[in-house]
Scaffold this motif. Sequence first.
Motif, mmCIF file in Angstrom:
data_model
loop_
_atom_site.group_PDB
_atom_site.id
_atom_site.type_symbol
_atom_site.label_atom_id
_atom_site.label_comp_id
_atom_site.label_asym_id
_atom_site.label_seq_id
_atom_site.Cartn_x
_atom_site.Cartn_y
_atom_site.Cartn_z
ATOM 1 N N ASP A 105 0.858 -1.179 0.000
ATOM 2 C CA ASP A 105 0.000 0.000 0.000
ATOM 3 C C ASP A 105 0.894 1.230 0.000
ATOM 4 O O ASP A 105 1.652 1.445 0.943
ATOM 5 C CB ASP A 105 -0.881 -0.041 1.262
ATOM 6 N N ILE A 106 0.817 2.013 -1.055
ATOM 7 C CA ILE A 106 1.696 3.171 -1.194
ATOM 8 C C ILE A 106 0.833 4.431 -1.257
ATOM 9 O O ILE A 106 -0.052 4.528 -2.105
ATOM 10 C CB ILE A 106 2.549 3.040 -2.476
ATOM 11 N N ALA A 107 1.098 5.377 -0.359
ATOM 12 C CA ALA A 107 0.276 6.596 -0.318
ATOM 13 C C ALA A 107 0.658 7.550 -1.435
ATOM 14 O O ALA A 107 -0.201 8.179 -2.052
ATOM 15 C CB ALA A 107 0.415 7.280 1.040
ATOM 16 N N ASP A 108 1.955 7.662 -1.713
ATOM 17 C CA ASP A 108 2.403 8.527 -2.802
ATOM 18 C C ASP A 108 3.615 7.887 -3.478
ATOM 19 O O ASP A 108 4.690 7.784 -2.887
ATOM 20 C CB ASP A 108 2.764 9.920 -2.263
ATOM 21 N N ALA A 109 3.406 7.494 -4.707
ATOM 22 C CA ALA A 109 4.450 6.765 -5.437
ATOM 23 C C ALA A 109 5.724 7.587 -5.572
ATOM 24 O O ALA A 109 6.810 7.025 -5.698
ATOM 25 C CB ALA A 109 3.929 6.369 -6.814
ATOM 26 N N TYR A 110 5.591 8.921 -5.566
ATOM 27 C CA TYR A 110 6.770 9.774 -5.732
ATOM 28 C C TYR A 110 7.430 10.123 -4.396
ATOM 29 O O TYR A 110 8.384 10.880 -4.373
ATOM 30 C CB TYR A 110 6.399 11.039 -6.504
ATOM 31 N N ALA A 111 6.881 9.605 -3.296
ATOM 32 C CA ALA A 111 7.466 9.897 -1.984
ATOM 33 C C ALA A 111 7.767 8.608 -1.243
ATOM 34 O O ALA A 111 7.588 8.512 -0.033
ATOM 35 C CB ALA A 111 6.507 10.779 -1.173
ATOM 36 N N MET A 112 8.202 7.575 -2.003
ATOM 37 C CA MET A 112 8.517 6.311 -1.332
ATOM 38 C C MET A 112 9.841 6.436 -0.604
ATOM 39 O O MET A 112 10.773 7.055 -1.113
ATOM 40 C CB MET A 112 8.564 5.177 -2.349
ATOM 41 N N PRO A 113 9.937 5.833 0.591
ATOM 42 C CA PRO A 113 11.198 5.913 1.332
ATOM 43 C C PRO A 113 12.322 5.238 0.548
ATOM 44 O O PRO A 113 12.082 4.265 -0.158
ATOM 45 C CB PRO A 113 10.896 5.148 2.634
ATOM 46 N N PRO A 114 13.528 5.802 0.643
ATOM 47 C CA PRO A 114 14.646 5.252 -0.137
ATOM 48 C C PRO A 114 14.973 3.804 0.235
ATOM 49 O O PRO A 114 15.544 3.079 -0.574
ATOM 50 C CB PRO A 114 15.817 6.184 0.197
ATOM 51 N N ASP A 115 14.564 3.367 1.447
ATOM 52 C CA ASP A 115 14.873 1.991 1.840
ATOM 53 C C ASP A 115 13.719 1.029 1.517
ATOM 54 O O ASP A 115 13.694 -0.104 1.974
ATOM 55 C CB ASP A 115 15.204 1.934 3.335
ATOM 56 N N ALA A 116 12.730 1.503 0.735
ATOM 57 C CA ALA A 116 11.622 0.616 0.349
ATOM 58 C C ALA A 116 12.182 -0.568 -0.442
ATOM 59 O O ALA A 116 13.203 -0.419 -1.134
ATOM 60 C CB ALA A 116 10.612 1.389 -0.492
ATOM 61 N N PRO A 117 11.527 -1.740 -0.352
ATOM 62 C CA PRO A 117 12.082 -2.947 -0.997
ATOM 63 C C PRO A 117 11.978 -2.923 -2.521
ATOM 64 O O PRO A 117 12.559 -3.755 -3.202
ATOM 65 C CB PRO A 117 11.222 -4.075 -0.423
ATOM 66 N N VAL A 118 11.230 -1.966 -3.050
ATOM 67 C CA VAL A 118 11.023 -1.912 -4.493
ATOM 68 C C VAL A 118 10.824 -0.445 -4.869
ATOM 69 O O VAL A 118 10.325 0.347 -4.060
ATOM 70 C CB VAL A 118 9.817 -2.778 -4.907
ATOM 71 N N ALA A 119 11.223 -0.075 -6.077
ATOM 72 C CA ALA A 119 11.101 1.320 -6.497
ATOM 73 C C ALA A 119 9.944 1.489 -7.474
ATOM 74 O O ALA A 119 9.587 0.566 -8.211
ATOM 75 C CB ALA A 119 12.406 1.776 -7.154
ATOM 76 N N PHE A 120 9.332 2.662 -7.476
ATOM 77 C CA PHE A 120 8.279 2.996 -8.439
ATOM 78 C C PHE A 120 8.923 3.360 -9.769
ATOM 79 O O PHE A 120 9.910 4.094 -9.821
ATOM 80 C CB PHE A 120 7.455 4.170 -7.900
ATOM 81 N N ASN A 121 8.342 2.811 -10.831
ATOM 82 C CA ASN A 121 8.853 3.098 -12.165
ATOM 83 C C ASN A 121 7.971 4.167 -12.812
ATOM 84 O O ASN A 121 6.823 3.898 -13.140
ATOM 85 C CB ASN A 121 8.842 1.797 -12.966
#
Length: 414
Positions: A105-121
Motif C-alpha cells: 500500500d503506497i500513499a504517494d508513489a513519488y514519496a517512497m522511502p529510499p529503503d523501500a524494498p522496491v522502487a516505483f517506475n
Amino acid sequence: MQPTHPAPDGAGLLREILAINESLSRLKDLDAILDRVLAESRRIAGADAGTIYLVENGRLRFGYVHNDTFNREGDVTRDVYADFTLPIDSTSIVGHVAATGQPLDIADAYAMPPDAPVAFNPDFDRRTGYRTTSMLTLPVTTSQGTVSGVIQLINAKDDAGRPVPFSAQARTVLPLLSTAASVAIERAIMTRELILRMMQMAELRDPSETGAHVTRVGAYSAEIYHKYAMMQGIDETLRKKTKDLIRVAAMLHDVGKVGISDRILKKPARLDPEEFAVMRMHTVFGARLFANSTSELDAMSGRIALNHHEKWNGTGYPGHLDGPADTRPPGPPRAGAQIPLEARIVALADVFDALGSRRSYKAPWPDEKIIDLLRSERGAHFDPDVVDAFLDIFDVIAAIRDKYAEDKPGQADG
Ligand code: C2E
Ligand code: SIN
Ligand code: SIN
Ligand code: FE
Ligand code: FE
C-alpha cells in the motif's frame, strides 16, 4: 463508472462481496472476468485506474487494464489487448507483490522511502502525462495459497476527485474479492483451454497449429459486438452479458468441421462444387452439437454455428432449417435481420481473419485488399452497421491480431 464509496457496515460489505462472487461465477470468458474484477475492485476502493496481471510460465503476463482518466466509460481501447510480461521479482512493484505474496500500500508513489524494498517506475507517467499518486497492489491467491496474479489499483479519489491514500476499508475488503477472483479466473482459463483443445480436434486436426485464430475470432466478435451495441444504444446489462457469451460462442463457430473429412478439410487446392457442398454442412453439423440445450451459451453457439455463412443480401448458406435437428434440405438462405445478430458479427470476424491468414488453399492477403473487400461487401455479404462498427475500432482489431499472432508461443491460452 463513477467510483463510489463502499457501504459503511461490515455486513453490507460481506453481502456485496458475496454478490460479486455470484456475478463472477456466471461469467464465461476470462477477459469478461478480469474486466469485472477490475471494475468491482475500483468501485470498492474508489480508484481511478487499475491493472490485472496473471502468472504464466513463471512470469507476470498483462491481463487487463482500466483507466478512467484516459478512457470514457464504455470505450474499449487497444491498451486492453496489450501484450507484455514482467519478471516475478523486485524490479517492479507488481513483480515484488507476486514474489512476496504480500499486499503493498503506497500513499504517494513519488514519496517512497529510499529503503523501500522496491522502487516505483515512472515511465508510464512520463510517457502518458498521467500522475500516479496512491497505489494499492494485491496478490491474487488461489485456495492452495499460490499467487496466480496481481491486481494493482491506482489513485484512490475523494469526493472531489482528488487523489488520496487508499482507505483501511479498501485494504481489508479487497483481499476477499481477490480470493473470489482467483477461483473465477482459474475456471475461465480452463474453459479457454478446453475450447482450444476441442477446436484443435475439430478444425485443425494438426498438433502444430496453435488455435490462435479461434481466439482471434472470439475477441474480434466481442469487440465488434461491443461497438455495435454502443452505437445502437443497447442497454449496459444486456451488452455486458452478450459480449461475454459471444466471445466464447464465436470461438466455436466452426466446430462442425469435425464432421468434414480430411480429404476435403485439408485439400491444398480449391474445392470443386461437390466438395464445397459437403463443406457447407459444417454449419449444420455444428448447430446439431448445441441442439436441445437450455443454456444461453449453447443457444448462442448454435445460432452462430448455423448462420455464420449466411449473407446480408440472402446469398449465403445453409438456409432456413426447422431447428438444427431438421434433416430435410434447407430452405432459402436467410437475409438481413433474419440472420441472428451474433452470426452477422461472426461472419465478418471470420472472413476478416480467414483473408489475413494462410490457408492450405491461399496466401494471406494484405490489409488494404481486405479492407477494400469488406467495404465493397458492406450491405452485400455483411450487415452495413457491423462493417461500420468494425472499421471504427480497427485499432483494437489490429491489437488483437498482434496479441494472438500465429507464430507466437503461449498466446492462445493467455
Ligand atoms: P475459412 O477458411 O475459415 O474461410 C471462412 C470464410 O472466409 C469463407 O467462407 C469465405 O467467405 C472467406 N474466404 C476465405 N478465403 C477466401 C478467399 O480466398 N477469397 C474470398 N473472397 N473469401 C475467402 P466459405 O467460402 O463459405 O468457406 C467456408 C470454409 O470452407 C472455409 O473456412 C474453408 O475451411 C473451406 N473452404 C472454402 N473454400 C475452400 C477451398 O477452395 N479449398 C479448401 N481446401 N477449403 C475451402
Ligand atoms: C509497469 O507498468 O511497469 C508496472 C508498474 C509497477 O508495478 O511497477
Ligand atoms: C437483431 O437481429 O438485430 C437482434 C436480434 C438477435 O440477436 O438475433
Ligand atoms: Fe465456417
Ligand atoms: Fe471459420
